[in-house]
Design a protein around this motif. Structure first.
Motif, PDB file in Angstrom:
ATOM      1  N   ALA A   1       8.372   0.977   1.137  1.00 28.83           N
ATOM      2  CA  ALA A   1       7.793  -0.213   0.515  1.00 28.83           C
ATOM      3  C   ALA A   1       8.645  -1.430   0.833  1.00 28.83           C
ATOM      4  O   ALA A   1       9.871  -1.352   0.882  1.00 28.83           O
ATOM      5  CB  ALA A   1       7.700  -0.034  -0.995  1.00 28.83           C
ATOM      6  N   VAL A   2       7.980  -2.555   1.039  1.00 32.21           N
ATOM      7  CA  VAL A   2       8.657  -3.847   1.198  1.00 32.21           C
ATOM      8  C   VAL A   2       8.539  -4.603  -0.122  1.00 32.21           C
ATOM      9  O   VAL A   2       7.449  -4.688  -0.696  1.00 32.21           O
ATOM     10  CB  VAL A   2       8.007  -4.680   2.328  1.00 32.21           C
TER      11      VAL A   2
ATOM     12  N   ASP B   1       7.128   2.931   8.681  1.00 36.63           N
ATOM     13  CA  ASP B   1       5.798   3.242   8.154  1.00 36.63           C
ATOM     14  C   ASP B   1       5.695   2.626   6.761  1.00 36.63           C
ATOM     15  O   ASP B   1       6.056   3.243   5.756  1.00 36.63           O
ATOM     16  CB  ASP B   1       5.594   4.753   8.107  1.00 36.63           C
ATOM     17  N   ILE B   2       5.215   1.390   6.706  1.00 37.31           N
ATOM     18  CA  ILE B   2       5.125   0.651   5.448  1.00 37.31           C
ATOM     19  C   ILE B   2       3.803   0.988   4.750  1.00 37.31           C
ATOM     20  O   ILE B   2       2.724   0.724   5.271  1.00 37.31           O
ATOM     21  CB  ILE B   2       5.205  -0.871   5.684  1.00 37.31           C
ATOM     22  N   GLY B   3       3.918   1.572   3.556  1.00 38.58           N
ATOM     23  CA  GLY B   3       2.720   1.923   2.809  1.00 38.58           C
ATOM     24  C   GLY B   3       2.434   1.013   1.632  1.00 38.58           C
ATOM     25  O   GLY B   3       1.341   1.044   1.073  1.00 38.58           O
ATOM     26  N   LEU B   4       3.430   0.208   1.241  1.00 36.93           N
ATOM     27  CA  LEU B   4       3.255  -0.672   0.080  1.00 36.93           C
ATOM     28  C   LEU B   4       3.983  -1.983   0.332  1.00 36.93           C
ATOM     29  O   LEU B   4       5.160  -1.984   0.704  1.00 36.93           O
ATOM     30  CB  LEU B   4       3.815   0.001  -1.182  1.00 36.93           C
TER      31      LEU B   4
ATOM     32  N   GLY C   1      -2.639   2.958   1.189  1.00 38.74           N
ATOM     33  CA  GLY C   1      -1.526   2.060   0.943  1.00 38.74           C
ATOM     34  C   GLY C   1      -1.884   1.044  -0.110  1.00 38.74           C
ATOM     35  O   GLY C   1      -2.911   1.157  -0.796  1.00 38.74           O
ATOM     36  N   GLY C   2      -1.027   0.043  -0.265  1.00 45.03           N
ATOM     37  CA  GLY C   2      -1.281  -0.943  -1.302  1.00 45.03           C
ATOM     38  C   GLY C   2      -0.589  -2.264  -1.049  1.00 45.03           C
ATOM     39  O   GLY C   2       0.382  -2.349  -0.287  1.00 45.03           O
TER      40      GLY C   2
END
Length: 261
Positions: free
Chosen positions: A12-13, A85-88, A137-138
């Protein structure tokens, strides 16, 4: 792997992660097992937080120092995370200016527009292709209850937060079939550095929420977009205001919020 990790992990970022709600988001996500990219101007605070989270949660934490008032900030963050791999994406950074609009510093207004509007919009635009490709993701945008209506004596700030609400709601509608959750968080008064920085004595604020509670409720309601107000008090107050004729609501607010001479 838990359900939250599966949907929004592995990484997450979080912008504005050095204090307040952003720091709370980072700590709560670490407890859920997500790796983190922490973004803010104050690198020393980010490094201290990163060290704590690595030690206690056995996760990867990347610190990225950035002034989000720079036009290129979002593009630089996206470029720096290309291999992750950014999911949020939690676009939380922001600041406000209080007082009569004509007395507001023009450069501070320009910086506020960049931090509160330009950078969140560009971050969403830059991360969305990869999120779409993942199929899950979000995105969380931190707005404010002040974005729900023009707020006299907080006019510029309210306008920036209105843009964020509109941005988040539009994306929520677009992404319903893409598996990407979008939540626009609209806190009321929160116990962060922000009130003091705006010249407000936090002791004068009622119904003040803890940033941990605001962030926890936001994550718990991530699937319940498009817009979420964590404070029952502020939800009731703004529901009442928005039920009034607009002119009447604004007159009431202007009278109650006018600074003392």
């Amino acid at each position: 792997m838990n359900e939250f990790q599966n949907l929004y992990g592995p990484t997450a970022v979080v912008t504005g992660a050095s204090s307040g709600i952003g720091k709370s988001f980072a700590m709560l996500l670490a407890r859920r097992g997500l790796n983190l990219v922490l973004v803010a101007r104050r690198k020393d605070r980010l490094e201290a937080l990163a060290a704590e989270l690595r030690q206690h949660h056995n996760i990867s934490v990347t610190v990225y120092e950035s002034d989000l008032a720079k036009p290129s900030a979002a593009a630089e963050i996206i470029a720096a995370t290309t291999d992750m791999d950014i999911g949020l994406v939690i676009s939380n950074a922001g600041f406000g200016l209080k007082g009569e609009f004509s007395n507001t510093n023009a450069q501070q207004m320009a910086d506020m527009l960049m931090v509160n509007c330009h950078t969140p919009m560009q971050l969403a635009h830059g991360f969305l292709p990869a999120l779409r490709a993942r199929g899950k993701g979000g995105i969380v945008f931190t707005s404010s209850v002040e974005g729900l209506i023009g707020c006299p004596y907080s006019t510029g700030y309210a306008a920036t937060k209105a843009l964020i609400i509109s941005l988040g709601e539009g994306l929520w509608g677009e992404l319903q079939e893409a598996g990407i959750d979008v939540l626009t968080l609209c806190p009321g008064a929160t116990d962060t550095e922000a009130p003091a920085l705006q010249g407000i004595d936090p002791r004068t604020l009622q119904n003040l929420m803890a940033p941990d509670d605001v962030a926890e409720l936001a994550l718990a309601n991530l699937k319940n977009g498009p817009t979420y107000i964590p404070s029952e008090h502020y939800k009731a107050s703004f529901d009442m205001l928005l039920s009034l004729p607009r002119r009447h609501a604004l007159q009431l607010m202007a009278k109650s919020l006018k600074p003392e001479a």
